[in-house]
Design a protein around this motif. Structure first.
Motif, PDB file in Angstrom:
ATOM      1  N   LYS A 175      -0.234  -1.786  12.520  1.00  0.00           N
ATOM      2  CA  LYS A 175      -0.833  -0.667  13.249  1.00  0.00           C
ATOM      3  C   LYS A 175      -1.963  -0.038  12.436  1.00  0.00           C
ATOM      4  N   ARG A 176      -1.690   0.218  11.163  1.00  0.00           N
ATOM      5  CA  ARG A 176      -2.694   0.857  10.308  1.00  0.00           C
ATOM      6  C   ARG A 176      -3.929  -0.012  10.143  1.00  0.00           C
ATOM      7  N   LEU A 177      -3.745  -1.306  10.021  1.00  0.00           N
ATOM      8  CA  LEU A 177      -4.894  -2.205   9.907  1.00  0.00           C
ATOM      9  C   LEU A 177      -5.744  -2.130  11.170  1.00  0.00           C
ATOM     10  N   LEU A 178      -5.113  -2.237  12.316  1.00  0.00           N
ATOM     11  CA  LEU A 178      -5.865  -2.197  13.571  1.00  0.00           C
ATOM     12  C   LEU A 178      -6.557  -0.851  13.760  1.00  0.00           C
ATOM     13  N   PHE A 179      -5.845   0.243  13.481  1.00  0.00           N
ATOM     14  CA  PHE A 179      -6.456   1.573  13.588  1.00  0.00           C
ATOM     15  C   PHE A 179      -7.638   1.707  12.634  1.00  0.00           C
ATOM     16  N   SER A 180      -7.508   1.184  11.413  1.00  0.00           N
ATOM     17  CA  SER A 180      -8.579   1.310  10.425  1.00  0.00           C
ATOM     18  C   SER A 180      -9.828   0.548  10.835  1.00  0.00           C
ATOM     19  N   LEU A 181      -9.660  -0.476  11.650  1.00  0.00           N
ATOM     20  CA  LEU A 181     -10.806  -1.237  12.154  1.00  0.00           C
ATOM     21  C   LEU A 181     -11.428  -0.591  13.387  1.00  0.00           C
ATOM     22  N   GLY A 182     -10.800   0.452  13.897  1.00  0.00           N
ATOM     23  CA  GLY A 182     -11.320   1.129  15.078  1.00  0.00           C
ATOM     24  C   GLY A 182     -10.753   0.612  16.381  1.00  0.00           C
ATOM     25  N   VAL A 183      -9.675  -0.137  16.298  1.00  0.00           N
ATOM     26  CA  VAL A 183      -9.036  -0.696  17.486  1.00  0.00           C
ATOM     27  C   VAL A 183      -7.964   0.270  17.973  1.00  0.00           C
ATOM     28  N   GLY A 184      -7.906   0.468  19.276  1.00  0.00           N
ATOM     29  CA  GLY A 184      -6.848   1.265  19.886  1.00  0.00           C
ATOM     30  C   GLY A 184      -5.908   0.349  20.642  1.00  0.00           C
ATOM     31  N   PRO A 185      -4.977  -0.292  19.947  1.00  0.00           N
ATOM     32  CA  PRO A 185      -4.108  -1.260  20.607  1.00  0.00           C
ATOM     33  C   PRO A 185      -3.090  -0.591  21.528  1.00  0.00           C
ATOM     34  N   THR A 186      -2.632  -1.340  22.491  1.00  0.00           N
ATOM     35  CA  THR A 186      -1.482  -0.913  23.278  1.00  0.00           C
ATOM     36  C   THR A 186      -0.262  -1.289  22.449  1.00  0.00           C
ATOM     37  N   ILE A 187       0.529  -0.296  22.104  1.00  0.00           N
ATOM     38  CA  ILE A 187       1.678  -0.519  21.231  1.00  0.00           C
ATOM     39  C   ILE A 187       2.950  -0.339  22.047  1.00  0.00           C
ATOM     40  N   ILE A 188       3.775  -1.360  22.026  1.00  0.00           N
ATOM     41  CA  ILE A 188       5.057  -1.326  22.715  1.00  0.00           C
ATOM     42  C   ILE A 188       6.145  -1.272  21.650  1.00  0.00           C
ATOM     43  N   GLU A 189       6.799  -0.127  21.557  1.00  0.00           N
ATOM     44  CA  GLU A 189       7.908   0.027  20.619  1.00  0.00           C
ATOM     45  C   GLU A 189       9.154  -0.526  21.313  1.00  0.00           C
ATOM     46  N   LEU A 190       9.584  -1.682  20.893  1.00  0.00           N
ATOM     47  CA  LEU A 190      10.667  -2.382  21.577  1.00  0.00           C
ATOM     48  C   LEU A 190      11.998  -1.637  21.525  1.00  0.00           C
ATOM     49  N   ASP A 191      12.206  -0.854  20.471  1.00  0.00           N
ATOM     50  CA  ASP A 191      13.455  -0.104  20.392  1.00  0.00           C
ATOM     51  C   ASP A 191      13.456   1.121  21.309  1.00  0.00           C
ATOM     52  N   HIS A 192      12.328   1.385  21.975  1.00  0.00           N
ATOM     53  CA  HIS A 192      12.235   2.477  22.940  1.00  0.00           C
ATOM     54  C   HIS A 192      11.940   1.973  24.352  1.00  0.00           C
ATOM     55  N   HIS A 193      11.901   0.673  24.539  1.00  0.00           N
ATOM     56  CA  HIS A 193      11.567   0.070  25.834  1.00  0.00           C
ATOM     57  C   HIS A 193      12.854  -0.393  26.511  1.00  0.00           C
ATOM     58  N   ASP A 194      12.939  -0.178  27.824  1.00  0.00           N
ATOM     59  CA  ASP A 194      14.149  -0.562  28.567  1.00  0.00           C
ATOM     60  C   ASP A 194      14.481  -2.046  28.422  1.00  0.00           C
ATOM     61  N   ALA A 195      13.466  -2.883  28.409  1.00  0.00           N
ATOM     62  CA  ALA A 195      13.677  -4.331  28.308  1.00  0.00           C
ATOM     63  C   ALA A 195      13.421  -4.834  26.893  1.00  0.00           C
ATOM     64  N   GLY A 196      13.515  -3.957  25.900  1.00  0.00           N
ATOM     65  CA  GLY A 196      13.173  -4.307  24.527  1.00  0.00           C
ATOM     66  C   GLY A 196      13.900  -5.517  23.973  1.00  0.00           C
ATOM     67  N   ALA A 197      15.193  -5.600  24.179  1.00  0.00           N
ATOM     68  CA  ALA A 197      15.968  -6.733  23.646  1.00  0.00           C
ATOM     69  C   ALA A 197      15.545  -8.049  24.296  1.00  0.00           C
ATOM     70  N   ASP A 198      15.282  -8.010  25.593  1.00  0.00           N
ATOM     71  CA  ASP A 198      14.851  -9.221  26.294  1.00  0.00           C
ATOM     72  C   ASP A 198      13.446  -9.639  25.862  1.00  0.00           C
ATOM     73  N   ILE A 199      12.569  -8.665  25.654  1.00  0.00           N
ATOM     74  CA  ILE A 199      11.213  -8.963  25.183  1.00  0.00           C
ATOM     75  C   ILE A 199      11.277  -9.552  23.778  1.00  0.00           C
ATOM     76  N   GLN A 200      12.173  -9.020  22.941  1.00  0.00           N
ATOM     77  CA  GLN A 200      12.334  -9.569  21.590  1.00  0.00           C
ATOM     78  C   GLN A 200      12.727 -11.039  21.632  1.00  0.00           C
ATOM     79  N   ALA A 201      13.554 -11.416  22.583  1.00  0.00           N
ATOM     80  CA  ALA A 201      13.957 -12.816  22.712  1.00  0.00           C
ATOM     81  C   ALA A 201      12.756 -13.703  23.039  1.00  0.00           C
ATOM     82  N   VAL A 202      11.862 -13.211  23.898  1.00  0.00           N
ATOM     83  CA  VAL A 202      10.644 -13.959  24.236  1.00  0.00           C
ATOM     84  C   VAL A 202       9.757 -14.083  23.002  1.00  0.00           C
ATOM     85  N   LEU A 203       9.594 -12.993  22.270  1.00  0.00           N
ATOM     86  CA  LEU A 203       8.752 -13.005  21.066  1.00  0.00           C
ATOM     87  C   LEU A 203       9.343 -13.903  19.988  1.00  0.00           C
ATOM     88  N   PHE A 204      10.652 -13.961  19.896  1.00  0.00           N
ATOM     89  CA  PHE A 204      11.318 -14.843  18.939  1.00  0.00           C
ATOM     90  C   PHE A 204      10.957 -16.299  19.224  1.00  0.00           C
TER      91      PHE A 204
END
Length: 126
Positions: A50-79
């Protein structure tokens, strides 16, 4: 630095919640935002990304998986997307394509390919 690191695009997040399949959620978010970072709020490597992207001037869309309803399922896809032996978060998508985790993000930054990639995706204009 931004006071809040949970920067979910309201429209993207709302449309993603309506999707049932976690693969579709990831695909929808990645394709509708220049840069998407899937993160866990307590992950130190996610904070580095996050800090690297912010330092470059990027405003990324950040999805905090531990606060997302489908976080565990999304983690499985990312795995499944992560290379063997790599952590599945942070997971960075640029221009709708999976860039990788912290190792790939840092390698691209160090070798000078990250900024052109971000410009091509429309995340940077300078």
């Amino acid at each position: 630095m931004a006071t809040s690191v949970t920067i979910d695009s309201e429209a993207s997040a709302a449309s993603a919640v309506k999707l049932e399949n976690p693969y579709q959620i990831v695909r929808q978010l990645a394709s509708s935002n220049a840069v998407v970072l899937f993160s866990m709020s307590g992950c130190c490597m996610c904070t580095v990304a996050k800090r690297l992207l912010f330092s470059l001037g990027v405003g990324p869309t950040i999805i905090e998986l531990d606060h997302h309803d489908a976080g565990a399922d999304i983690q499985a896809v990312l795995f499944q997307l992560a290379a063997e032996g790599q952590q599945h978060v942070p997971a960075v998508f640029v221009g709708g394509k999976f860039l990788g985790g912290i190792e790939t993000l840092m390698a691209c930054h160090i070798n000078g390919t990250l900024v052109p990639l971000l410009k091509e995706a429309g995340a940077l204009w300078l």
